[in-house]
Scaffold this active site. Structure first.
Site, short mmCIF file in Angstrom:
data_model
loop_
_atom_site.label_atom_id
_atom_site.label_comp_id
_atom_site.label_asym_id
_atom_site.label_seq_id
_atom_site.Cartn_x
_atom_site.Cartn_y
_atom_site.Cartn_z
N ASP A 151 -11.24 -3.14 3.27
CA ASP A 151 -11.23 -2.61 1.94
C ASP A 151 -12.69 -2.89 1.37
OD1 ASP A 151 -10.82 -1.58 -0.44
OD2 ASP A 151 -8.85 -2.59 -0.89
N GLY A 201 -12.82 7.25 0.13
CA GLY A 201 -13.14 8.35 0.67
C GLY A 201 -14.39 8.72 0.16
N ASP A 222 -6.74 5.23 -5.13
CA ASP A 222 -5.48 4.65 -4.82
C ASP A 222 -4.25 5.65 -5.14
OD1 ASP A 222 -6.85 2.48 -4.22
OD2 ASP A 222 -5.49 0.89 -5.55
C1 GAL Z 1 -7.40 -1.42 -3.18
C2 GAL Z 1 -6.72 -0.44 -2.23
C3 GAL Z 1 -5.29 -0.69 -2.44
C4 GAL Z 1 -4.67 -2.23 -2.07
C5 GAL Z 1 -5.68 -3.11 -3.07
C6 GAL Z 1 -5.34 -4.46 -2.95
O1 GAL Z 1 -8.86 -1.42 -3.15
O2 GAL Z 1 -7.18 0.85 -2.20
O3 GAL Z 1 -4.29 0.04 -1.36
O4 GAL Z 1 -5.25 -2.52 -0.72
O5 GAL Z 1 -6.91 -2.67 -3.19
O6 GAL Z 1 -6.13 -5.52 -3.73
#
Ligand code: GAL
Length: 401
Positions: A151, A201, A222
């Site tokens: 991420d 994306g 999200d």
């Molecule tokens: C976001 C991600 C989520 C989750 C979250 C955890 O950036 O899109 O799916 O993983 O971080 O902190």
């Protein structure tokens, strides 16, 4: 945060890294169909513990989800502790023994996934992999990890904004390099590990992720358990179908089926669309309290078979008529899945929707199976089709004419 939003990939087409990114990826041994499993984030978020993962693994087996194809049990953010003097990342007190946990999940015939990112911190503010990519990848492999979600998050302030402020081309090269580094580190472990890119994306990720070893890449921000959000995400998938295929999938984010206040119709339509989109089916619900009707949606074998179709051809919105949308997906052996969705309000019964088979390339009445009732159905142009608001009619036509 949306520093890449206006980025045109054309800018990078001539860079050496982009050229590398266009070379065909090595044969994939994982994710030949969209990954199926469960992830902790959508329900537990930062509260997830070792026990929740073990309980979820138990329930995936006892509920029949494993038999229906759900295999990956993925720990999302908030498992991480501190790095020691040798740079080894330790787990925090919620996860006292990651190797033991992985062994437990494996003992159930399931696989286990974990989460990190290319920055110094995850989105939740926990330690991520910047500068420790090989070390972390090796540790995941030693634990027996089968799936990594990676991420972007703090890579933006940590690296992009520091090293290349206001230089989109340089920022893209840095981001390619970061995802490439972890992709190579995972490969170097020799363990088959699904590599899931999460950078929301941006930057036409679908164009470059496969060449960096990505098996799936988020195509949106999200998801939340609200129809409007799910529908907005679905609308963003238009035109991405050519990028998906065995080993490399568009990821419109994890499932919210069974979460929040989604109605049964909305849960059904959400699951249908993820099947049509060849999206990863990562359930994200509270398994100990899963209602029978939610289990019935998540384990509908006919709908899962659409998602897992071996041809790996993502479906698309073929046409819409007001707020009724007609999505189709071509399947192995010439079969066709047709999903008719009442995306807005249901149509008045005085003016119901009628299918236009010619727009689907079909001629005359089509015999199929309604995959939500399990009953035979014939689709014609003349039969009015009444669908409640946010509900769906999903039909598999074995031999379209
Ligand atoms: C976001 C991600 C989520 C989750 C979250 C955890 O950036 O899109 O799916 O993983 O971080 O902190």
């Amino acid at each position: 945060m949306r520093i890449f939003a206006s980025l045109s990939l054309a800018v990078f087409a001539l860079t050496p890294l982009a050229a590398t990114a266009q070379t065909p990826a090595a044969p994939q041994v994982v994710a030949q169909t969209p990954p199926m499993g469960w992830n902790s984030w959508n329900y537990f978020a930062g509260r997830v513990t070792d026990k929740d993962i073990r309980d979820s693994a138990d329930l995936i087996v006892s509920s029949g989800m494993k038999d229906a194809g759900y295999i990956y049990v993925n720990i999302d953010d908030t498992w991480e502790g501190e790095r020691d003097a040798s740079g080894v990342l330790h787990t925090n007190s919620k996860f006292p023994d990651m190797k033991g946990l992985a062994d437990y999940v494996h003992s159930k015939g399931l696989k286990i996934g974990i989460y990190s990112g290319p920055g110094s911190k995850t989105c939740g503010g926990y330690a991520a992999s910047l500068g420790h990519e090989e070390q972390d990848a090796k540790m995941y492999a030693d634990w027996g990890i089968d799936y990594l979600k990676y991420d972007l998050c703090s890579f933006i302030p940590d690296v992009l904004e520091k090293q290349a402020p206001n230089d989109h081309a340089a920022q893209m090269r840095l981001m390619f390099a970061a995802y490439d580094k972890m992709g190579k580190a995972l490969k170097a472990t020799g363990r088959p590990i699904v590599y899931s890119l999460c950078q929301y994306g941006w930057d036409a990720v679908w164009e470059w992720a496969p060449a960096l070893g990505g098996n799936l890449w988020r195509t949106t921000g999200d998801i939340t358990p609200h129809w409007d959000r799910i529908y907005a995400i679905v609308s963003q998938q238009a035109g991405l179908e050519s990028y998906a295929g065995p080993g490399h999938w568009n990821d419109p984010d994890m499932l919210e089926v069974g979460n929040g206040k989604l109605s049964l119709a909305e849960n059904r339509t959400h699951f249908t669309l993820w099947a049509i989109l060849a999206a990863p089916l990562l359930a994200g619900n509270d398994l100990p309290h899963m209602k029978p009707e939610i289990k019935a949606i998540l384990t509908n074998r006919d709908v899962i078979a659409i998602n897992q179709d071996a041809l790996g051809k993502q479906g698309t919105r073929t046409y819409s008529d007001g707020e009724v949308e007609v999505w189709t997906r071509h399947l192995q052996g010439g079969a066709l899945a047709v999903a008719i969705i009442a995306a807005g309000d249901s149509r008045y019964s005085t003016h119901p929707f009628h299918l236009n088979l010619a727009k689907l390339g079909l001629h005359g009445p089509q015999s199929g199976k309604d995959l939500w009732t399990g009953k035979p159905i014939t689709l014609t142009d003349s039969q009015p089709i009444e669908i409640e608001s946010h509900d769906v009619l999903l039909v598999r036509i074995a031999t379209p004419k």
